[in-house]
Design an enzyme around this catalytic site. Structure first.
Site, mmCIF file in Angstrom:
data_model
loop_
_atom_site.group_PDB
_atom_site.id
_atom_site.type_symbol
_atom_site.label_atom_id
_atom_site.label_comp_id
_atom_site.label_asym_id
_atom_site.label_seq_id
_atom_site.Cartn_x
_atom_site.Cartn_y
_atom_site.Cartn_z
ATOM 1 N N ARG A 180 0.851 -1.185 0.000
ATOM 2 C CA ARG A 180 0.000 0.000 0.000
ATOM 3 C C ARG A 180 0.886 1.233 0.000
ATOM 4 O O ARG A 180 1.599 1.496 0.963
ATOM 5 C CB ARG A 180 -0.915 0.013 1.240
ATOM 6 C CG ARG A 180 -1.782 1.241 1.315
ATOM 7 C CD ARG A 180 -2.526 1.419 2.626
ATOM 8 N NE ARG A 180 -3.130 2.761 2.637
ATOM 9 C CZ ARG A 180 -3.337 3.478 3.728
ATOM 10 N NH1 ARG A 180 -3.046 2.992 4.930
ATOM 11 N NH2 ARG A 180 -3.849 4.684 3.637
ATOM 12 N N HIS B 279 -2.964 10.860 0.664
ATOM 13 C CA HIS B 279 -2.327 10.638 1.957
ATOM 14 C C HIS B 279 -1.655 11.936 2.380
ATOM 15 O O HIS B 279 -0.454 12.004 2.639
ATOM 16 C CB HIS B 279 -1.326 9.472 1.912
ATOM 17 C CG HIS B 279 -1.099 8.851 3.273
ATOM 18 N ND1 HIS B 279 -1.188 7.499 3.526
ATOM 19 C CD2 HIS B 279 -0.790 9.432 4.458
ATOM 20 C CE1 HIS B 279 -0.936 7.281 4.805
ATOM 21 N NE2 HIS B 279 -0.702 8.424 5.391
ATOM 22 N N GLU C 224 -7.274 8.752 6.455
ATOM 23 C CA GLU C 224 -7.520 9.454 7.720
ATOM 24 C C GLU C 224 -8.035 10.888 7.537
ATOM 25 O O GLU C 224 -7.367 11.875 7.902
ATOM 26 C CB GLU C 224 -6.253 9.449 8.569
ATOM 27 C CG GLU C 224 -5.837 8.060 8.930
ATOM 28 C CD GLU C 224 -4.849 8.007 10.080
ATOM 29 O OE1 GLU C 224 -4.405 9.058 10.569
ATOM 30 O OE2 GLU C 224 -4.524 6.885 10.482
ATOM 31 N N ASN D 20 -7.580 2.013 10.166
ATOM 32 C CA ASN D 20 -6.249 2.277 10.733
ATOM 33 C C ASN D 20 -6.393 2.191 12.252
ATOM 34 O O ASN D 20 -7.081 3.032 12.850
ATOM 35 C CB ASN D 20 -5.752 3.685 10.354
ATOM 36 C CG ASN D 20 -5.355 3.803 8.891
ATOM 37 O OD1 ASN D 20 -5.478 2.853 8.138
ATOM 38 N ND2 ASN D 20 -4.871 4.969 8.498
ATOM 39 N N TYR E 234 -4.202 1.526 15.933
ATOM 40 C CA TYR E 234 -2.935 1.378 16.642
ATOM 41 C C TYR E 234 -3.129 1.081 18.120
ATOM 42 O O TYR E 234 -2.310 0.415 18.744
ATOM 43 C CB TYR E 234 -2.103 2.653 16.506
ATOM 44 C CG TYR E 234 -1.573 2.879 15.121
ATOM 45 C CD1 TYR E 234 -2.334 3.534 14.154
ATOM 46 C CD2 TYR E 234 -0.311 2.426 14.757
ATOM 47 C CE1 TYR E 234 -1.853 3.741 12.868
ATOM 48 C CE2 TYR E 234 0.184 2.630 13.475
ATOM 49 C CZ TYR E 234 -0.593 3.275 12.536
ATOM 50 O OH TYR E 234 -0.118 3.469 11.267
ATOM 51 N N GLU F 187 -3.778 0.067 8.447
ATOM 52 C CA GLU F 187 -2.547 0.441 9.159
ATOM 53 C C GLU F 187 -2.576 -0.124 10.579
ATOM 54 O O GLU F 187 -3.604 -0.055 11.239
ATOM 55 C CB GLU F 187 -2.396 1.969 9.280
ATOM 56 C CG GLU F 187 -1.935 2.662 8.041
ATOM 57 C CD GLU F 187 -1.742 4.148 8.272
ATOM 58 O OE1 GLU F 187 -1.469 4.564 9.408
ATOM 59 O OE2 GLU F 187 -1.919 4.907 7.287
HETATM 60 C C1 GCO Z 1 -1.396 8.072 10.347
HETATM 61 C C2 GCO Z 1 -0.826 8.081 9.018
HETATM 62 C C3 GCO Z 1 0.576 7.548 8.923
HETATM 63 C C4 GCO Z 1 1.408 7.656 10.200
HETATM 64 C C5 GCO Z 1 1.275 6.407 11.040
HETATM 65 C C6 GCO Z 1 2.106 6.510 12.328
HETATM 66 O O1 GCO Z 1 -2.149 7.139 10.620
HETATM 67 O O2 GCO Z 1 -1.156 9.020 11.087
HETATM 68 O O3 GCO Z 1 -1.622 7.316 8.135
HETATM 69 O O4 GCO Z 1 1.088 8.347 7.893
HETATM 70 O O5 GCO Z 1 2.758 7.823 9.863
HETATM 71 O O6 GCO Z 1 -0.045 6.209 11.431
HETATM 72 O O7 GCO Z 1 1.610 7.542 13.121
#
Ligand code: GCO
Length: 466
Positions: free
Chosen positions: A87, A131, A176, A311, A313, A371
């Protein structure tokens, strides 16, 4: 790990469906460099990086990982890892320097070469159209505030879909929007660095969603018939403090309730895209500030998509049920010393389980993790290798949870690790390393980290090694 939230189910095989897609992700401004190379026009990030004090230590994406010149070596590394998909994002101002109008053949040719090299290596190209490196020329014409902006994005989509659509396997319209609108136009920490009022922010958000819809229509008309199309929003996942039905229900309700922090909303963005309507609680909350919204707008925004991209985390909040029958989510503070990443994000593997389940139950589409990854304080060790056990443990825990969601009935479609390479982390510059591949920012030397070799085995066994 001692915390309850880090405990893992250890009883069943953790394989994924046979057609599960294993990939890694990057973004143009974070890795390409060649900021003014071969006719590329400036983006809002080029402009922000020139503003003193905006970026940590004054870092910029002028060179980044020099991927624009080292793409052959990087594709070879992807092949060595065994990626099935990659990607990456196309830099809008690299292919249309002014954002609209004349295209830049050298920019288009770069992405042609990259796509052909990926296909030759047996790697599916998946493209993100936006992006964040928005053309500066269009920003100066009002950017996402301009009612013409959806049509600018559609024109850009048409160009790249015509040029590359015969070979691209998957498309993401926006990455995002909560960030490039919320952090870029409302908070002002990201490019273009504005602090607009809520009425302007909502108007820009509406144009962004219209742009998404027009872009999907252009892709359906021009791209391969079997291409998969979607987008990659942040998923702000509230996770339950226990697996009790009440806590899970409270967490799910919190995920789909409009938050005061505009940037942290899931439904303001995803309900229009997947359901064709803004959420009622949001319409009520923002009523005094809403832009003109027509039924035709909502029909344009809500186009059939092939996956629910997420995405993820960390968890937004750890919550429990209020216990008063109201079903409200009450925040449960994480205990002191709760595991955190180098970027100070809390480690909540269960966010991939609950996020996948909650979003699938609401939007009824296969779930693609677009992500997920971790910033670690990586460096080249005395033995010349990069040992990143925390990243391996982090990924094992998160992937186990995603596999568990699959076993519990969620159609889990794939996983893009963030990121392939250490790269430019926006306003935080190069202080964070998210890559499976270490990049020496002075010499541009690439070194596979231990996690790359581990991920390679996970791909080969389709998660069997988890
Ligand atoms: C985001 C962006 C990425 C970041 C990654 C780490 O989610 O902020 O898509 O470009 O670099 O998530 O923070």
């Amino acid at each position: 790990m001692t915390t309850s939230n880090m405990s893992m189910s250890t009883d069943t095989p953790r394989a994924f469906p046979k057609n599960f897609l294993w990939g890694a992700a990057t973004a143009a401004y974070q890795i390409e460099g060649a900021a003014a190379g071969d006719g590329r026009g400036p983006s809002v990030w080029d402009d922000l990086c020139k503003q003193p004090g905006r970026i940590w230590e004054g870092h910029t994406g002028d060179v980044a990982c020099d991927h624009y010149h080292r793409w052959r070596e990087d594709v070879a590394l992807m092949r060595e890892i065994g990626l099935q998909a990659y990607r990456f994002s196309i830099s809008w101002p690299r292919v249309i320097p002014g954002g609209t109008g004349a295209s830049n053949e050298k920019g288009l040719a770069f992405y042609d070469r990259l796509i052909d090299a990926l296909l030759a290596a047996g790697i599916q190209p998946w493209v993100t159209l936006n992006h964040w490196d928005y053309p500066l020329a269009l920003h100066r014409r009002g950017g996402w505030l301009n009612p013409e902006s959806p049509h600018w994005f559609s024109e850009y989509t048409e160009l790249v879909a015509k040029r590359h659509g015969d070979r691209v396997a998957g498309w993401f319209t926006h990455n995002e929007p909560q960030c490039f609108i919320g952090v870029g136009l409302q908070e002002g920490r990201h490019a273009p660095g504005l602090r607009l009022g809520i009425s302007d922010v909502l108007a820009a958000a509406h144009h962004t969603l219209l742009a998404h819809g027009l872009s999907v229509q252009a892709l359906r008309a021009r791209a391969r018939r079997d291409a998969r199309i979607g987008w990659a929003p942040i998923a702000h996942v509230h996770v339950p403090a226990t697996d009790s039905a009440a806590d899970v229900a409270a967490a799910k309700r919190a995920c789909f309730t409009i938050e005061s922090d505009f940037m942290k909303n899931n439904t303001w963005w995803s309900d229009p895209v997947y359901l064709g309507r803004y959420p009622d609680d949001g319409l009520a909350r923002f009523a005094p500030h809403l832009p003109k919204i027509t039924d035709a707008d909502m029909r344009t925004i809500c186009q059939p998509l092939d996956f629910c991209g997420l995405n993820i985390y960390t968890a937004e909040r750890l919550v429990r049920d209020s216990g008063d029958g109201g079903g409200r989510a009450v925040t449960v503070p994480e205990p002191p010393g709760f595991p955190m990443t180098h970027m100070r994000g809390t480690v909540h593997p269960e966010s991939l389980y609950h996020g996948a389940r909650f979003f699938h139950e609401r939007y009824k589409l296969p779930v693609l993790i677009t992500e997920n990854g971790i910033s670690c304080a990586d460096w080249i060790a005395l033995d010349g290798r990069v040992h990143d056990p925390n990243r391996i443990d982090f990924l094992a825990r998160y992937l186990r949870e995603f596999s568990r969601a699959g076993r519990d009935g969620v159609p889990v479609a794939g996983y893009f690790h963030w990121s392939l390479l250490d790269n430019f982390e926006w306003a935080q510059g190069f202080q964070h390393r998210f890559g499976l591949v270490h990049v020496d920012m002075q010499t541009q030397k690439r070194t596979l980290k231990d996690s790359a070799r581990w991920y390679s085995e996970i791909i080969r066994t389709n998660g069997g090694g988890l």
